[in-house]
Design an enzyme around this catalytic site. Sequence first.
Site, PDB file in Angstrom:
ATOM      1  N   SER A  86       0.462  -1.326  -0.270  1.00 14.80           N
ATOM      2  CA  SER A  86       0.143   0.073   0.318  1.00 14.80           C
ATOM      3  C   SER A  86       1.174   1.202   0.402  1.00 14.80           C
ATOM      4  CB  SER A  86      -0.608  -0.046   1.213  1.00 14.80           C
ATOM      5  OG  SER A  86      -1.466   1.055   1.450  1.00 14.80           O
ATOM      6  N   TYR A 108      -2.249  -1.158  10.626  1.00 14.47           N
ATOM      7  CA  TYR A 108      -2.332  -2.620   9.454  1.00 14.47           C
ATOM      8  C   TYR A 108      -1.034  -1.415   8.159  1.00 14.47           C
ATOM      9  CZ  TYR A 108      -3.610  -1.547   4.692  1.00 14.47           C
ATOM     10  OH  TYR A 108      -3.666  -1.697   3.044  1.00 14.47           O
ATOM     11  N   LYS A 122       2.436  -3.142   6.420  1.00  9.93           N
ATOM     12  CA  LYS A 122       2.154  -3.766   5.128  1.00  9.93           C
ATOM     13  C   LYS A 122       3.858  -3.766   4.634  1.00  9.93           C
ATOM     14  CE  LYS A 122      -1.514  -4.227   2.743  1.00  9.93           C
ATOM     15  NZ  LYS A 122      -1.509  -6.139   2.475  1.00  9.93           N
TER      16      LYS A 122
HETATM   17  P1  NAD Z   1     -11.280  -7.497   1.250  1.00  5.68           P
HETATM   18  O1  NAD Z   1     -11.241  -7.101   2.273  1.00  5.68           O
HETATM   19  O2  NAD Z   1     -12.285  -6.668  -0.073  1.00  5.68           O
HETATM   20  O3  NAD Z   1     -10.291  -8.506   0.443  1.00  5.68           O
HETATM   21  C1  NAD Z   1      -9.724  -9.317   1.408  1.00  5.68           C
HETATM   22  C2  NAD Z   1     -10.206 -10.839   0.991  1.00  5.68           C
HETATM   23  O4  NAD Z   1      -9.111 -11.286   2.387  1.00  5.68           O
HETATM   24  C3  NAD Z   1     -11.575 -11.028   2.167  1.00  5.68           C
HETATM   25  O5  NAD Z   1     -11.747 -11.998   0.788  1.00  5.68           O
HETATM   26  C4  NAD Z   1     -10.832 -11.617   3.040  1.00  5.68           C
HETATM   27  O6  NAD Z   1     -12.292 -12.805   3.138  1.00  5.68           O
HETATM   28  C5  NAD Z   1     -10.201 -12.618   3.251  1.00  5.68           C
HETATM   29  N1  NAD Z   1      -9.288 -12.419   3.677  1.00  5.68           N
HETATM   30  C6  NAD Z   1      -9.200 -11.777   4.948  1.00  5.68           C
HETATM   31  N2  NAD Z   1      -7.926 -12.623   6.044  1.00  5.68           N
HETATM   32  C7  NAD Z   1      -8.098 -13.862   5.160  1.00  5.68           C
HETATM   33  C8  NAD Z   1      -7.446 -15.195   5.460  1.00  5.68           C
HETATM   34  N3  NAD Z   1      -6.518 -14.924   6.520  1.00  5.68           N
HETATM   35  N4  NAD Z   1      -7.424 -15.922   4.470  1.00  5.68           N
HETATM   36  C9  NAD Z   1      -8.217 -16.143   4.012  1.00  5.68           C
HETATM   37  N5  NAD Z   1      -9.028 -15.480   3.329  1.00  5.68           N
HETATM   38  C10 NAD Z   1      -8.715 -14.087   3.547  1.00  5.68           C
HETATM   39  O7  NAD Z   1      -9.528  -5.833   0.577  1.00  5.68           O
HETATM   40  P2  NAD Z   1      -9.545  -5.499  -0.496  1.00  5.68           P
HETATM   41  O8  NAD Z   1      -9.475  -4.077  -0.995  1.00  5.68           O
HETATM   42  O9  NAD Z   1      -9.781  -6.335  -2.048  1.00  5.68           O
HETATM   43  O10 NAD Z   1      -7.515  -5.446  -0.414  1.00  5.68           O
HETATM   44  C11 NAD Z   1      -7.057  -6.709  -1.391  1.00  5.68           C
HETATM   45  C12 NAD Z   1      -5.653  -5.868  -0.106  1.00  5.68           C
HETATM   46  O11 NAD Z   1      -5.451  -5.479  -0.605  1.00  5.68           O
HETATM   47  C13 NAD Z   1      -5.676  -6.096   1.437  1.00  5.68           C
HETATM   48  O12 NAD Z   1      -4.490  -6.684   1.450  1.00  5.68           O
HETATM   49  C14 NAD Z   1      -5.104  -4.915   1.087  1.00  5.68           C
HETATM   50  O13 NAD Z   1      -4.832  -4.979   2.739  1.00  5.68           O
HETATM   51  C15 NAD Z   1      -4.438  -4.470  -0.410  1.00  5.68           C
HETATM   52  N6  NAD Z   1      -5.048  -3.611  -0.113  1.00  5.68           N
HETATM   53  C16 NAD Z   1      -6.060  -2.355  -0.757  1.00  5.68           C
HETATM   54  C17 NAD Z   1      -6.319  -1.517  -0.098  1.00  5.68           C
HETATM   55  C18 NAD Z   1      -7.746  -0.640  -0.361  1.00  5.68           C
HETATM   56  O14 NAD Z   1      -7.971   0.781  -0.867  1.00  5.68           O
HETATM   57  N7  NAD Z   1      -8.434  -2.157  -1.263  1.00  5.68           N
HETATM   58  C19 NAD Z   1      -5.204  -0.362  -0.185  1.00  5.68           C
HETATM   59  C20 NAD Z   1      -4.283  -1.013  -0.037  1.00  5.68           C
HETATM   60  C21 NAD Z   1      -4.052  -2.291  -0.172  1.00  5.68           C
HETATM   61  C1  UD1 Z   2      -7.339   5.204   4.060  1.00  4.32           C
HETATM   62  C2  UD1 Z   2      -6.376   4.497   4.581  1.00  4.32           C
HETATM   63  C3  UD1 Z   2      -5.021   4.099   4.288  1.00  4.32           C
HETATM   64  C4  UD1 Z   2      -5.546   3.370   2.912  1.00  4.32           C
HETATM   65  C5  UD1 Z   2      -6.131   4.102   1.943  1.00  4.32           C
HETATM   66  C6  UD1 Z   2      -5.628   3.023   0.890  1.00  4.32           C
HETATM   67  C7  UD1 Z   2      -6.831   5.654   6.797  1.00  4.32           C
HETATM   68  C8  UD1 Z   2      -6.710   6.366   8.212  1.00  4.32           C
HETATM   69  N1  UD1 Z   2      -6.022   5.681   6.106  1.00  4.32           N
HETATM   70  O1  UD1 Z   2      -6.521   6.242   3.634  1.00  4.32           O
HETATM   71  O2  UD1 Z   2      -4.384   3.468   4.729  1.00  4.32           O
HETATM   72  O3  UD1 Z   2      -3.963   3.144   1.968  1.00  4.32           O
HETATM   73  O4  UD1 Z   2      -7.481   4.419   2.618  1.00  4.32           O
HETATM   74  O5  UD1 Z   2      -6.732   2.122   1.126  1.00  4.32           O
HETATM   75  O6  UD1 Z   2      -7.941   5.151   7.204  1.00  4.32           O
HETATM   76  N2  UD1 Z   2     -12.150  11.448   2.979  1.00  4.32           N
HETATM   77  C9  UD1 Z   2     -13.183  12.331   3.606  1.00  4.32           C
HETATM   78  N3  UD1 Z   2     -14.354  11.799   4.274  1.00  4.32           N
HETATM   79  C10 UD1 Z   2     -14.821  10.782   4.129  1.00  4.32           C
HETATM   80  C11 UD1 Z   2     -13.994   9.987   4.077  1.00  4.32           C
HETATM   81  C12 UD1 Z   2     -12.330  10.114   3.218  1.00  4.32           C
HETATM   82  O7  UD1 Z   2     -13.213  13.615   3.580  1.00  4.32           O
HETATM   83  O8  UD1 Z   2     -16.072  10.200   4.500  1.00  4.32           O
HETATM   84  C13 UD1 Z   2     -10.718  12.326   3.194  1.00  4.32           C
HETATM   85  C14 UD1 Z   2      -9.593  11.468   4.182  1.00  4.32           C
HETATM   86  O9  UD1 Z   2      -9.685  12.653   4.694  1.00  4.32           O
HETATM   87  C15 UD1 Z   2      -8.895  12.043   2.021  1.00  4.32           C
HETATM   88  C16 UD1 Z   2      -9.123  11.261   1.233  1.00  4.32           C
HETATM   89  O10 UD1 Z   2     -11.181  11.987   1.177  1.00  4.32           O
HETATM   90  O11 UD1 Z   2      -8.072  13.141   2.673  1.00  4.32           O
HETATM   91  C17 UD1 Z   2      -9.218   9.717   0.752  1.00  4.32           C
HETATM   92  O12 UD1 Z   2      -9.847   8.731   1.635  1.00  4.32           O
HETATM   93  P1  UD1 Z   2      -9.916   7.884   2.225  1.00  4.32           P
HETATM   94  O13 UD1 Z   2     -10.544   7.275   1.057  1.00  4.32           O
HETATM   95  O14 UD1 Z   2     -10.050   6.983   3.565  1.00  4.32           O
HETATM   96  O15 UD1 Z   2      -8.199   6.934   1.844  1.00  4.32           O
HETATM   97  P2  UD1 Z   2      -6.758   7.457   2.671  1.00  4.32           P
HETATM   98  O16 UD1 Z   2      -6.768   8.516   3.212  1.00  4.32           O
HETATM   99  O17 UD1 Z   2      -5.362   7.729   1.496  1.00  4.32           O
END
Ligand code: NAD
Ligand code: UD1
Length: 336
Positions: free
Chosen positions: A124, A148, A152
Site C-alpha cells: 500500500s 495495518y 504492510k
Molecule cells: P477485501 O477485504 O475486499 O479482500 C480481502 C479478502 O481476503 C476478503 O475476501 C477476505 O475474506 C479475505 N481474507 C482475509 N483474511 C484472510 C485469511 N486469513 N485467509 C483467507 N482469506 C482471508 O480487501 P481489498 O480491498 O480487496 O484488499 C486486498 C488487499 O489489498 C489487502 O491485503 C489490502 O490490505 C490491500 N490494499 C487494499 C487497499 C484498498 O484501498 N482497498 C489499498 C492498499 C492495499
Molecule cells: C485510507 C487509509 C490508508 C489506506 C488508503 C487506501 C485511513 C486513515 N487511511 O487512506 O491507510 O492505504 O485508505 O485504501 O483510513 N475523506 C473525507 N471524508 C470521508 C472519507 C475520506 O473527507 O468520509 C477524505 C480523507 O480525509 C482523505 C480522502 O478523503 O483526504 C481519501 O480518504 P480515504 O478514501 O479514506 O483514503 P486515504 O485517506 O488515502
Amino acid sequence: MNILVTGGAGYIGSHTCVSLLEAGHSVIVIDNLNNSNLETLEKVKQLTNKDLTFYQMDATNEAAIDQVFLNHKIDGVIHFAGYKAVGESVKKPLEYYQNNLVSTMVLTSACQRHGVNRIVFSSSATVYGDNQVPFIETMNLLPTTNPYGESKTISERILTDAAKANTNFSIALLRYFNPVGAHESGLIGEAPNGIPNNLMPYVTQVAKGKREKLNVFGNDYPTVDGTGVRDYIHVMDLAEGHVAALENLTEGVHIYNLGSGKGTSVFELIHAFEEANGVTIPYEIVDRRLGDIAASYADVSKAKLELGWEAKRDIKAMCRDAWNFEKNYVEMTIAK
Ligand code: NAD
Ligand code: UD1
C-alpha cells in the site's frame, strides 16, 4: 499460468480474477470469506464465462495451504488476503499482525517448499508515510502510525529477506494508491461492511440516500483547495496491473507503485462524481481525521517502463462505475 489468488473473493481480488481469466490464466482462489461472499465468485465466472477453483480456507493455515500446493501445479501466487481497516487495526493490533503477517509467512514458505517462485504482494502507498509527493519507489519509508500500515511494511521486509536467501524468487511488491470504482458491468464492486471508512464508497452511499451527507475531513491542508489530495485508481486498471506484474516478473524483488500519477482533492472528487452521474452530494466540513496526510500521489514511471502498464481510466470513469455498482447493488450477507 496457474495462479493461486488468496483473498480472491474480495474487492481487488475478484476484479483481478476477471483480468487473469480474460488473459487466459487459470485461477485457484482461497478465501475464508471473512470480508466477502461466494456470490462474487459466481459473478466472476459469469462475467468471464470461465471456471475457477475455490477453497474456503484460511491463508494462515499451513497444513491446508500445503494441500492446495500438492493438489495443483501452481506457477504463481497473488497474495491479497488480509485485514485492511486502519482504525480497526489500532484497536485490534494483534489480530492484524497475526492475520497479515502470518499469512504472508505461511504462503512464502509454502512457495519455497513447493518450488513456486512468482509472488505478487498487495502492499500500500501507506508505507511511504508522510513523505514528499510524488511518492517514488526509491524513497525511504516512514512510519505509518497504525498496525495495518506497519503490517504492510513488515510484510515487504519479510518478502525481501526471503528473496535474498532464495535467489530463484521473483517477487513484486505492489504499492496500491487509492483503488476505487467497479467492473464496468456493475456486477462486482466494493461493498464495505457498515459505515464506509473510505471516501468513494461513502460518496456513493450519500448519492443513494443511504447517508445524509458527506463529512469532509478538513479544508485547511496545504493543497489546491484545502482538502486532502489522493491518487485514485480504477480497480480494473489495478487488476490489469497485477497481470502485467505477474507476466513480466524477473528474479529478485521489484517494487511498483500502482496509481494514476494524478492527485485529486476531496472537492474535485465530489465535483467529478456530480458531473459524471448527474447527482448532488451534500457535504459538511468537519475536523481533520486523525492520521490523515495532506497529499499522496504516485510517481508511476517505473511500472510503465518495466511492466508496460499504466492506468487508462480517468476519474469520471471511476465515479461512473462506482455509482453504477452502488445503484445495482443488493446487499448480500457477508459470511462471518
Ligand atoms: P477485501 O477485504 O475486499 O479482500 C480481502 C479478502 O481476503 C476478503 O475476501 C477476505 O475474506 C479475505 N481474507 C482475509 N483474511 C484472510 C485469511 N486469513 N485467509 C483467507 N482469506 C482471508 O480487501 P481489498 O480491498 O480487496 O484488499 C486486498 C488487499 O489489498 C489487502 O491485503 C489490502 O490490505 C490491500 N490494499 C487494499 C487497499 C484498498 O484501498 N482497498 C489499498 C492498499 C492495499
Ligand atoms: C485510507 C487509509 C490508508 C489506506 C488508503 C487506501 C485511513 C486513515 N487511511 O487512506 O491507510 O492505504 O485508505 O485504501 O483510513 N475523506 C473525507 N471524508 C470521508 C472519507 C475520506 O473527507 O468520509 C477524505 C480523507 O480525509 C482523505 C480522502 O478523503 O483526504 C481519501 O480518504 P480515504 O478514501 O479514506 O483514503 P486515504 O485517506 O488515502
